[in-house]
Design a protein around this motif. Structure first.
Motif, PDB file in Angstrom:
ATOM      1  N   LEU A 282     -52.199  46.598  17.068  1.00  0.00           N
ATOM      2  CA  LEU A 282     -52.480  46.468  18.492  1.00  0.00           C
ATOM      3  C   LEU A 282     -53.518  45.368  18.727  1.00  0.00           C
ATOM      4  O   LEU A 282     -54.387  45.130  17.895  1.00  0.00           O
ATOM      5  CB  LEU A 282     -52.979  47.793  19.064  1.00  0.00           C
ATOM      6  N   ASN A 283     -53.413  44.727  19.881  1.00  0.00           N
ATOM      7  CA  ASN A 283     -54.326  43.655  20.240  1.00  0.00           C
ATOM      8  C   ASN A 283     -55.704  44.213  20.570  1.00  0.00           C
ATOM      9  O   ASN A 283     -55.824  45.218  21.271  1.00  0.00           O
ATOM     10  CB  ASN A 283     -53.755  42.886  21.433  1.00  0.00           C
ATOM     11  N   ARG A 284     -56.747  43.558  20.089  1.00  0.00           N
ATOM     12  CA  ARG A 284     -58.103  44.071  20.256  1.00  0.00           C
ATOM     13  C   ARG A 284     -58.611  44.019  21.697  1.00  0.00           C
ATOM     14  O   ARG A 284     -59.594  44.695  22.033  1.00  0.00           O
ATOM     15  CB  ARG A 284     -59.078  43.306  19.358  1.00  0.00           C
ATOM     16  N   GLU A 285     -57.975  43.235  22.548  1.00  0.00           N
ATOM     17  CA  GLU A 285     -58.413  43.235  23.946  1.00  0.00           C
ATOM     18  C   GLU A 285     -58.029  44.527  24.644  1.00  0.00           C
ATOM     19  O   GLU A 285     -58.515  44.813  25.747  1.00  0.00           O
ATOM     20  CB  GLU A 285     -57.825  42.035  24.680  1.00  0.00           C
ATOM     21  N   LEU A 286     -57.140  45.316  24.028  1.00  0.00           N
ATOM     22  CA  LEU A 286     -56.681  46.568  24.619  1.00  0.00           C
ATOM     23  C   LEU A 286     -56.180  46.343  26.039  1.00  0.00           C
ATOM     24  O   LEU A 286     -56.446  47.121  26.959  1.00  0.00           O
ATOM     25  CB  LEU A 286     -57.783  47.629  24.564  1.00  0.00           C
ATOM     26  N   ALA A 287     -55.470  45.250  26.180  1.00  0.00           N
ATOM     27  CA  ALA A 287     -54.812  44.883  27.429  1.00  0.00           C
ATOM     28  C   ALA A 287     -53.388  44.513  27.046  1.00  0.00           C
ATOM     29  O   ALA A 287     -53.147  43.470  26.417  1.00  0.00           O
ATOM     30  CB  ALA A 287     -55.527  43.714  28.097  1.00  0.00           C
ATOM     31  N   THR A 288     -52.440  45.374  27.378  1.00  0.00           N
ATOM     32  CA  THR A 288     -51.110  45.288  26.794  1.00  0.00           C
ATOM     33  C   THR A 288     -50.428  43.957  27.048  1.00  0.00           C
ATOM     34  O   THR A 288     -49.755  43.418  26.162  1.00  0.00           O
ATOM     35  CB  THR A 288     -50.231  46.436  27.334  1.00  0.00           C
ATOM     36  N   GLU A 289     -50.574  43.408  28.234  1.00  0.00           N
ATOM     37  CA  GLU A 289     -49.889  42.149  28.501  1.00  0.00           C
ATOM     38  C   GLU A 289     -50.412  41.026  27.626  1.00  0.00           C
ATOM     39  O   GLU A 289     -49.677  40.091  27.297  1.00  0.00           O
ATOM     40  CB  GLU A 289     -49.994  41.786  29.981  1.00  0.00           C
ATOM     41  N   PRO A 412     -45.322  55.596  14.594  1.00  0.00           N
ATOM     42  CA  PRO A 412     -46.743  55.944  14.785  1.00  0.00           C
ATOM     43  C   PRO A 412     -47.012  56.363  16.228  1.00  0.00           C
ATOM     44  O   PRO A 412     -46.460  55.805  17.172  1.00  0.00           O
ATOM     45  CB  PRO A 412     -47.468  54.633  14.456  1.00  0.00           C
ATOM     46  N   ASP A 413     -47.904  57.333  16.374  1.00  0.00           N
ATOM     47  CA  ASP A 413     -48.314  57.790  17.700  1.00  0.00           C
ATOM     48  C   ASP A 413     -49.816  57.687  17.914  1.00  0.00           C
ATOM     49  O   ASP A 413     -50.275  57.713  19.064  1.00  0.00           O
ATOM     50  CB  ASP A 413     -47.886  59.245  17.927  1.00  0.00           C
ATOM     51  N   HIS A 414     -50.571  57.587  16.824  1.00  0.00           N
ATOM     52  CA  HIS A 414     -52.031  57.508  16.936  1.00  0.00           C
ATOM     53  C   HIS A 414     -52.510  56.251  16.225  1.00  0.00           C
ATOM     54  O   HIS A 414     -52.251  56.063  15.033  1.00  0.00           O
ATOM     55  CB  HIS A 414     -52.685  58.742  16.330  1.00  0.00           C
ATOM     56  N   PHE A 415     -53.201  55.392  16.981  1.00  0.00           N
ATOM     57  CA  PHE A 415     -53.733  54.146  16.457  1.00  0.00           C
ATOM     58  C   PHE A 415     -55.253  54.292  16.456  1.00  0.00           C
ATOM     59  O   PHE A 415     -55.923  53.998  17.456  1.00  0.00           O
ATOM     60  CB  PHE A 415     -53.274  52.973  17.316  1.00  0.00           C
ATOM     61  N   ALA A 416     -55.783  54.767  15.328  1.00  0.00           N
ATOM     62  CA  ALA A 416     -57.184  55.169  15.274  1.00  0.00           C
ATOM     63  C   ALA A 416     -58.121  54.008  15.569  1.00  0.00           C
ATOM     64  O   ALA A 416     -59.122  54.180  16.284  1.00  0.00           O
ATOM     65  CB  ALA A 416     -57.496  55.773  13.906  1.00  0.00           C
ATOM     66  N   ASP A 417     -57.833  52.817  15.033  1.00  0.00           N
ATOM     67  CA  ASP A 417     -58.754  51.705  15.244  1.00  0.00           C
ATOM     68  C   ASP A 417     -58.782  51.259  16.701  1.00  0.00           C
ATOM     69  O   ASP A 417     -59.815  50.830  17.212  1.00  0.00           O
ATOM     70  CB  ASP A 417     -58.416  50.527  14.314  1.00  0.00           C
ATOM     71  N   ALA A 418     -57.662  51.366  17.390  1.00  0.00           N
ATOM     72  CA  ALA A 418     -57.590  50.986  18.804  1.00  0.00           C
ATOM     73  C   ALA A 418     -57.885  52.152  19.738  1.00  0.00           C
ATOM     74  O   ALA A 418     -58.023  51.946  20.955  1.00  0.00           O
ATOM     75  CB  ALA A 418     -56.206  50.431  19.119  1.00  0.00           C
ATOM     76  N   GLY A 419     -57.966  53.363  19.199  1.00  0.00           N
ATOM     77  CA  GLY A 419     -58.237  54.521  20.038  1.00  0.00           C
ATOM     78  C   GLY A 419     -57.117  54.862  20.990  1.00  0.00           C
ATOM     79  O   GLY A 419     -57.337  55.543  21.995  1.00  0.00           O
ATOM     80  N   GLY A 448     -63.581  47.238  24.969  1.00  0.00           N
ATOM     81  CA  GLY A 448     -62.869  45.966  25.015  1.00  0.00           C
ATOM     82  C   GLY A 448     -63.194  45.140  23.800  1.00  0.00           C
ATOM     83  O   GLY A 448     -63.692  45.647  22.787  1.00  0.00           O
ATOM     84  N   PHE A 449     -62.944  43.837  23.893  1.00  0.00           N
ATOM     85  CA  PHE A 449     -63.052  42.935  22.749  1.00  0.00           C
ATOM     86  C   PHE A 449     -64.204  41.958  22.956  1.00  0.00           C
ATOM     87  O   PHE A 449     -64.366  41.385  24.042  1.00  0.00           O
ATOM     88  CB  PHE A 449     -61.725  42.185  22.595  1.00  0.00           C
ATOM     89  N   LEU A 450     -64.966  41.767  21.902  1.00  0.00           N
ATOM     90  CA  LEU A 450     -66.101  40.847  21.893  1.00  0.00           C
ATOM     91  C   LEU A 450     -67.196  41.323  22.855  1.00  0.00           C
ATOM     92  O   LEU A 450     -67.042  42.340  23.526  1.00  0.00           O
ATOM     93  CB  LEU A 450     -65.644  39.423  22.215  1.00  0.00           C
ATOM     94  N   SER A 451     -68.270  40.579  22.915  1.00  0.00           N
ATOM     95  CA  SER A 451     -69.462  41.071  23.607  1.00  0.00           C
ATOM     96  C   SER A 451     -69.281  41.186  25.111  1.00  0.00           C
ATOM     97  O   SER A 451     -69.953  42.000  25.761  1.00  0.00           O
ATOM     98  CB  SER A 451     -70.651  40.156  23.308  1.00  0.00           C
ATOM     99  N   ILE A 452     -68.371  40.389  25.702  1.00  0.00           N
ATOM    100  CA  ILE A 452     -68.199  40.460  27.158  1.00  0.00           C
ATOM    101  C   ILE A 452     -67.036  41.354  27.559  1.00  0.00           C
ATOM    102  O   ILE A 452     -66.919  41.714  28.729  1.00  0.00           O
ATOM    103  CB  ILE A 452     -68.027  39.061  27.777  1.00  0.00           C
ATOM    104  N   ALA A 453     -66.152  41.714  26.603  1.00  0.00           N
ATOM    105  CA  ALA A 453     -64.997  42.580  26.898  1.00  0.00           C
ATOM    106  C   ALA A 453     -64.279  42.121  28.167  1.00  0.00           C
ATOM    107  O   ALA A 453     -63.988  42.917  29.068  1.00  0.00           O
ATOM    108  CB  ALA A 453     -65.443  44.034  27.029  1.00  0.00           C
TER     109      ALA A 453
END
Length: 667
Positions: A282-289, A412-419, A448-453
């Motif tokens: 999964l992308n670390r921005e946790l923004a699907t698009e 998979p149903d649970h992505f622990a690193d992405a929560g 979110g991702f990085l210091s400013i998310a």
């Protein structure tokens, strides 16, 4: 509080989220901009340029007829001057004004690019409306229509618009030279335009034999090499910059600097793809698009590498494989992924007509490149992009340099690193007389991702629930970035999501439209996703510390046999005012009586319904389409919003008793 990007306070908050290395890099950028203003370079040195990165024989013939038909219909609409960008319909695309914003009626000022205040809508207009046509992805559609039909009208229109753009936007002299992601995606478009126009007699005269085109291509790459997105901004933007730089240096490798640009871009792309992606895929921005955008950009970059015979590190393909498997895992029964975080409808490569499913297209390409796993959902739609990319990309199974990788045996149903946790009733087929899928996303991941998310929302512990692909408890989306701060704030707020708010505050503190100065920390306590199989119960539990002095804990249970979803919210800490929000999808009608609501909607001509039992300790009201302040809205895409029903319960949390919500589906 409304925070304006570009104010003195914003700059101080933004600076506080940077490290010393990033600050030093940005100081260097500022010095370079001043130097470029006074001493612009003359341009490229090139002789004997030839374009060889053509499509293999048979690639166009592999385009499915129905996908080609949709493409040509869209191309004909574009030829008539009609296009839509972010909810605004335009009829002036036959001869566009490249600096005009039809939404506000303003034109961006000309002059040295770095002097243009592109964040100021009063001075420039809506910058997204100005930038989007200049990504030239509508021209890739026209070029693809030429490749499919051989009709030279499409090619001639593409050539006219490129010459118009190049004349109106000389290097460093307009708002189109201010953002690296725009330059990177524009380069990708130019590469594919040249490729798709290869059979047209005027293609060489438009590109490699055209000094204006050569100057533009060279200056785009020089800009990207000089001003990469740095540090806290190294999100999807840097992926687009690297992909565009790499693609151009492969396909347009005509300059003395091309080899260096190609090597540097590939090195950065490999590092940034790894940095932007969890090991789960999964992308670390946790923004699907942005997961979709980064995946598209990575696939397009690999296509250019394989077309040019440039080796890429094995980790690049491995990251893209994991991203594809993760996408296949999280989509619902209608191939819709979660609606999480920011979304601005950004694409890496557009060659398809309206009505083509982006996510189905990505999974189809993943099947062609990586091979589908047994648990992948079936893709029945067609697209133009998949056969074109598949013609260029070497299949993973045939890549002798690809490392052996263990792919998931089960979905998979649970992505622990992405929560991220997906609770779903087991795969059920209506054509066998069984019931449709219940799909529930639970959010227990990083803010979110990085210091400013930058692209995060204040949505910790939110849930998103669908029935047969229909939004029932919906994530409202994004709607806008610049120019409408009250709407930007609403769509990324805690109240704008299906979660609990304390004392009228967001869980995380915003410092601007793409900046968070304090971020809630969330941890998942339970993630038992197997329980729903065979009619049992799947369970999830998580908590966050975003409300200082209190902890919000939420439990979610999905019982497949009874078609019931239970949500229990607990607040540990002192007595505080509570607002609990449930946002219904735009297709859902709610009849609220006391603390109960009957929900109804229609899917494929069939009436569906559910009962929502709400916590009796709270006072419940329905809100719809309110603007002062905003409440009760759903954004299906960037720049678009429509009224929907939001149920808000108000009261106090003053003891160990939790707030229990039960959603029961009928049938």
């Amino acid at each position: 509080m409304t925070v304006v990007s570009g104010s003195a306070g914003w700059y101080l908050r933004r600076l506080s989220r940077m490290g010393p290395r990033e600050v030093g890099g940005r100081v260097g950028d500022a010095v370079r901009r001043r130097r470029w203003r006074s001493a612009p370079p003359d341009g490229p040195r090139v002789t004997g340029a030839r374009f060889t990165a053509v499509l293999p024989a048979g690639a166009i013939a592999a385009v499915p007829p129905d996908a080609a038909k949709r493409l040509v219909a869209e191309a004909d609409r574009l030829m008539d001057g009609h296009a839509g960008f972010f909810g605004v319909d335009r009829d002036d695309l036959a001869d566009p004004d490249w600096s005009y914003d039809p939404k506000t009626g303003r034109r961006a000022p000309s002059g040295y690019a770095f002097d243009v205040p592109y964040r100021d809508e009063d001075a420039v207009g809506d910058i997204k409306q100005i930038w989007e046509p200049s990504r030239h992805q509508y021209l890739t559609r026209l070029a693809a229509a030429y490749a499919v039909t051989g009709d030279e009208r499409y090619a001639e229109r593409v050539a006219a618009h490129l010459r118009s753009w190049w004349a109106a936007n000389p290097p460093l002299r307009s708002v189109h030279w201010t953002s690296g992601i725009e330059l990177g995606i524009r380069l990708l478009s130019w590469v594919w335009i040249r490729r798709l126009l290869d059979g047209w007699p005027g293609a060489a005269a438009l590109f490699e034999d055209n000094p204006v085109a050569l100057r533009q291509i060279w200056h785009h790459q020089r800009w990207l090499a000089a001003f990469p997105s740095r540090g806290s901004s190294a999100n999807n933007h840097v992926i687009a910059e690297d992909a565009g730089q790499f693609a151009a240096a492969c396909a347009f490798g005509w300059f003395p600097e091309s080899a260096r640009w190609r090597a540097d871009a590939l090195r950065s792309l490999e590092r940034q793809l790894r940095g932007n992606t969890f090991l789960s895929g999964l992308n670390r921005e946790l923004a699907t698009e942005y997961h979709g955008l980064v995946l598209e950009l990575g696939l397009v970059a690999v296509a250019e590498a394989d077309a040019a015979g440039v080796p890429v590190p094995a980790t690049v393909r491995l990251v893209l494989l994991r991203m594809t498997d993760a996408l296949a895992a999280v989509v619902d029964s209608r191939l819709r992924p979660p609606r999480q975080g920011d979304a601005d409808d950004g694409h890496g490569l557009v060659v398809d007509g309206a009505g083509t499913d982006r996510w189905a297209s990505l999974l189809a390409t993943g099947d062609a490149v990586f091979g589908r796993l047994a648990w992948w959902p079936r893709v029945t739609g067609t697209d133009v992009r998949t056969p074109l990319l598949a013609a260029l990309i070497r299949p993973y199974a045939n890549d002798a340099t690809a490392p052996a990788v263990s792919r998931p045996v089960d979905r998979p149903d649970h992505f622990a690193d992405a929560g991220m946790t997906i609770l779903r009733s087991q795969e059920e087929k209506e054509d066998r007389g069984e019931r449709p899928e219940i799909w529930c996303r639970c959010d227990g991941g990083p803010h979110g991702f990085l210091s400013i998310a930058a692209h995060a929302h204040a949505d910790a512990l939110s849930v998103e629930v669908r029935h047969d692909g229909v939004d029932v408890l919906a994530d409202p989306g994004t709607y806008c970035y610049h120019g409408e701060p009250e709407w930007r704030q609403y769509f990324r707020s805690t109240l704008g999501h299906n979660t609990l708010q304390l004392d009228g505050a967001d869980q995380s503190v915003s410092g601007g439209p793409f900046l968070w100065t304090r971020q809630a920390r969330t941890r998942v306590l339970v993630a038992d996703t197997a329980g729903a199989s065979g009619g049992g119960t799947a369970r999830w539990c998580a908590e966050h510390d975003g409300y200082q002095g209190s902890v919000h804990r939420r439990r979610v249970e999905l019982t497949a046999g009874s078609r019931e979803l239970k949500v229990v919210d607990e607040v540990r800490g002192p007595r505080r005012a509570v607002r609990l929000a449930f946002h219904l999808g735009p297709a859902v009608t709610a009849d609220l009586v006391g603390n109960g609501a009957r929900l109804t909607w229609t899917r494929d001509g069939e009436d569906r319904s559910a009962a929502l039992d709400l916590p009796g300790q709270l006072d419940w009201r329905a809100h719809r389409g309110e603007s002062d302040p905003p409440l009760g809205w759903y954004s299906a895409g960037f720049g678009r919003k429509e009224p929907t029903t939001t149920l808000i319960g108000t009261g106090f949390a003053d003891g160990p008793e939790g707030f229990t919500t039960v959603l029961r589906f009928h049938g």
